[in-house]
Design an enzyme around this catalytic site. Structure first.
Site, PDB file in Angstrom:
ATOM      1  N   LYS A  93       0.855  -1.180   0.000  1.00 42.84           N
ATOM      2  CA  LYS A  93       0.000   0.000   0.000  1.00 42.84           C
ATOM      3  C   LYS A  93       0.894   1.234   0.000  1.00 42.84           C
ATOM      4  O   LYS A  93       1.738   1.403   0.888  1.00 42.84           O
ATOM      5  CB  LYS A  93      -0.910  -0.001   1.225  1.00 42.84           C
ATOM      6  CG  LYS A  93      -1.726   1.279   1.336  1.00 42.84           C
ATOM      7  CD  LYS A  93      -2.787   1.181   2.392  1.00 42.84           C
ATOM      8  CE  LYS A  93      -3.498   2.514   2.551  1.00 42.84           C
ATOM      9  NZ  LYS A  93      -4.602   2.436   3.501  1.00 42.84           N
ATOM     10  N   LYS A 137      -2.217  -1.470  -3.800  1.00 43.00           N
ATOM     11  CA  LYS A 137      -3.064  -0.294  -3.723  1.00 43.00           C
ATOM     12  C   LYS A 137      -2.220   0.973  -3.775  1.00 43.00           C
ATOM     13  O   LYS A 137      -1.215   1.023  -3.059  1.00 43.00           O
ATOM     14  CB  LYS A 137      -3.841  -0.355  -2.404  1.00 43.00           C
ATOM     15  CG  LYS A 137      -4.746   0.814  -2.133  1.00 43.00           C
ATOM     16  CD  LYS A 137      -5.299   0.685  -0.748  1.00 43.00           C
ATOM     17  CE  LYS A 137      -6.035   1.962  -0.397  1.00 43.00           C
ATOM     18  NZ  LYS A 137      -6.401   2.027   0.981  1.00 43.00           N
TER      19      LYS A 137
HETATM   20  C1  PBG Z   1      -7.213   3.708   5.496  1.00 44.20           C
HETATM   21  C2  PBG Z   1      -7.610   3.406   4.118  1.00 44.20           C
HETATM   22  C3  PBG Z   1      -7.470   4.293   3.053  1.00 44.20           C
HETATM   23  C4  PBG Z   1      -8.062   3.684   1.953  1.00 44.20           C
HETATM   24  C5  PBG Z   1      -8.528   2.427   2.359  1.00 44.20           C
HETATM   25  N1  PBG Z   1      -8.229   2.266   3.710  1.00 44.20           N
HETATM   26  C6  PBG Z   1      -6.924   5.680   3.009  1.00 44.20           C
HETATM   27  C7  PBG Z   1      -5.646   5.988   3.603  1.00 44.20           C
HETATM   28  O1  PBG Z   1      -4.777   5.129   3.757  1.00 44.20           O
HETATM   29  O2  PBG Z   1      -5.480   7.161   3.941  1.00 44.20           O
HETATM   30  C8  PBG Z   1      -8.157   4.342   0.620  1.00 44.20           C
HETATM   31  C9  PBG Z   1      -9.190   3.839  -0.290  1.00 44.20           C
HETATM   32  C10 PBG Z   1      -9.550   4.764  -1.387  1.00 44.20           C
HETATM   33  O3  PBG Z   1      -8.938   5.827  -1.618  1.00 44.20           O
HETATM   34  O4  PBG Z   1     -10.508   4.434  -2.092  1.00 44.20           O
HETATM   35  N2  PBG Z   1      -6.552   2.807   6.241  1.00 44.20           N
END
Ligand code: PBG
Length: 331
Positions: A201, A255
């Site tokens: 991520k 992601k």
């Molecule tokens: C938070 C989380 C995020 C997303 C999924 N879980 C945002 C972040 O890490 O700030 C993002 C998903 C999206 O942008 O659609 N743990």
């Protein structure tokens, strides 16, 4: 092997619709989608999210209706994210451990209404529960601590498991959390609950609308670069995936999605495990903006981008376009 022109003309097999169908290498179906849904308090509530046009937060009754819609469309799994009331957010994010929090109520209501007909994936991370919007606990200097955060994430996972979650999906990027969660799930009698690790991520600029949706954008100070990955790195992504698999992840996720399809491909080729991607909120918004600006046909953009995930090697994709794409695919 490919012969020389004109013995070989690659346009031959492209000339007609039936022939293109016959030679198509991958097939996108509604069974490839996981549909992220945002839950909010109340009854009969729908709150449109302006930075995510066409996506709303729903109260639990609405979430149940969306989930029934997903079942009817052939979507096998939904993913839940809560917009926690402001007065339930705190520095320690303890609302994540409340057995009656919004997530747990949504999980139980979906289970009552849909039984085992659909999978329920739940996000594990503290950002929808913390007053500062970070995914973990802060020390005196404002650094997101690792081991203390993992302890809370284990509690959050067990809370979701007890409510009936099928797939626990840690999105926090703390070190060691997959192993700690797996050990706790085994110890607490949940041997069949899956873990889908947000393994690679990235600290991305594409999460903005999501943070609006869960209500953390207004409170978040700073960035998440001390735990989410540097977009410049891919060797490190392979190490993250290797660790999460060794700690007991059943599947892994990359992601964001489209800007990171090279990572999907490397992960799939190296590990040969179920690999998912999250087409995140900013990607969704980008497609919607392009279509609204007349820069492309919305339906075609949606299906082409979703197809690219499968071509890259994904088992499936988390996408806010899931229901719309499923309708298109179902004719
Ligand atoms: C938070 C989380 C995020 C997303 C999924 N879980 C945002 C972040 O890490 O700030 C993002 C998903 C999206 O942008 O659609 N743990």
């Amino acid at each position: 092997m490919t012969g020389l022109f004109p013995d070989t003309r690659l346009r031959r097999t492209r000339a007609t619709g039936w022939s293109r169908a016959l030679h198509r290498e991958i097939l996108l179906t509604p069974a490839d989608f996981i549909w992220p849904l945002f839950v909010t308090e109340g009854e009969g509530v729908e709150e449109p999210i302006s930075s995510l046009p066409g996506v709303s937060r729903w109260s639990v009754d609405g979430i149940v209706a969306r989930t029934k819609e997903a079942v009817a469309l052939g979507i096998p799994c939904i993913a839940l994210f809560p917009n926690t009331q402001a007065d339930r957010r705190s520095d320690d994010g303890k609302e994540a451990l409340n057995p009656d929090n919004l997530m747990c109520r949504a999980i139980r209501s979906i289970r009552d209404a849909c039984g085992e007909e659909i999978g329920i994936l739940t996000d594990v991370a503290l950002d929808p529960y913390t007053a500062h919007g970070q995914d973990g606990l802060l020390d005196a200097k404002g650094y997101v601590t690792n081991d203390a955060t993992v302890e809370v994430l284990v509690g959050q996972s067990l809370n979701q498991a007890a409510a009936g979650a099928d797939i626990i999906a840690p999105s926090d990027m703390m070190d060691g959390r997959i192993g700690a969660i797996r050990t706790a799930l085994e110890a607490e009698g949940h041997p069949n609950i899956q873990i889908m690790a947000y393994a690679a991520k990235y600290a991305s600029a594409f999460y903005g609308p999501f943070r609006d949706a869960v209500g953390s954008s207004g409170v978040l100070k700073g960035d998440k670069k001390s735990y989410q990955m540097d977009p410049a790195n891919s060797e490190e992504a392979l190490r993250e995936v290797a660790l999460d698999l060794s700690e007991g992840a059943d599947s892994v996720m990359v992601k964001p999605g489209l800007p990171y399809l090279d990572i999907v491909r490397r992960v799939k080729e190296r590990f040969e495990v179920p690999t998912f991607a999250y087409q995140v909120s900013g990607e969704y918004a980008m497609i919607e903006a392009a279509a609204a600006a007349g820069a492309g046909d919305r339906d075609a953009l949606v299906l082409e981008t979703l197809t690219s995930f499968k071509r890259a090697g994904c088992s499936g994709v988390l996408t806010y376009h899931a229901a719309h794409a499923a309708k298109l695919l179902n004719g």
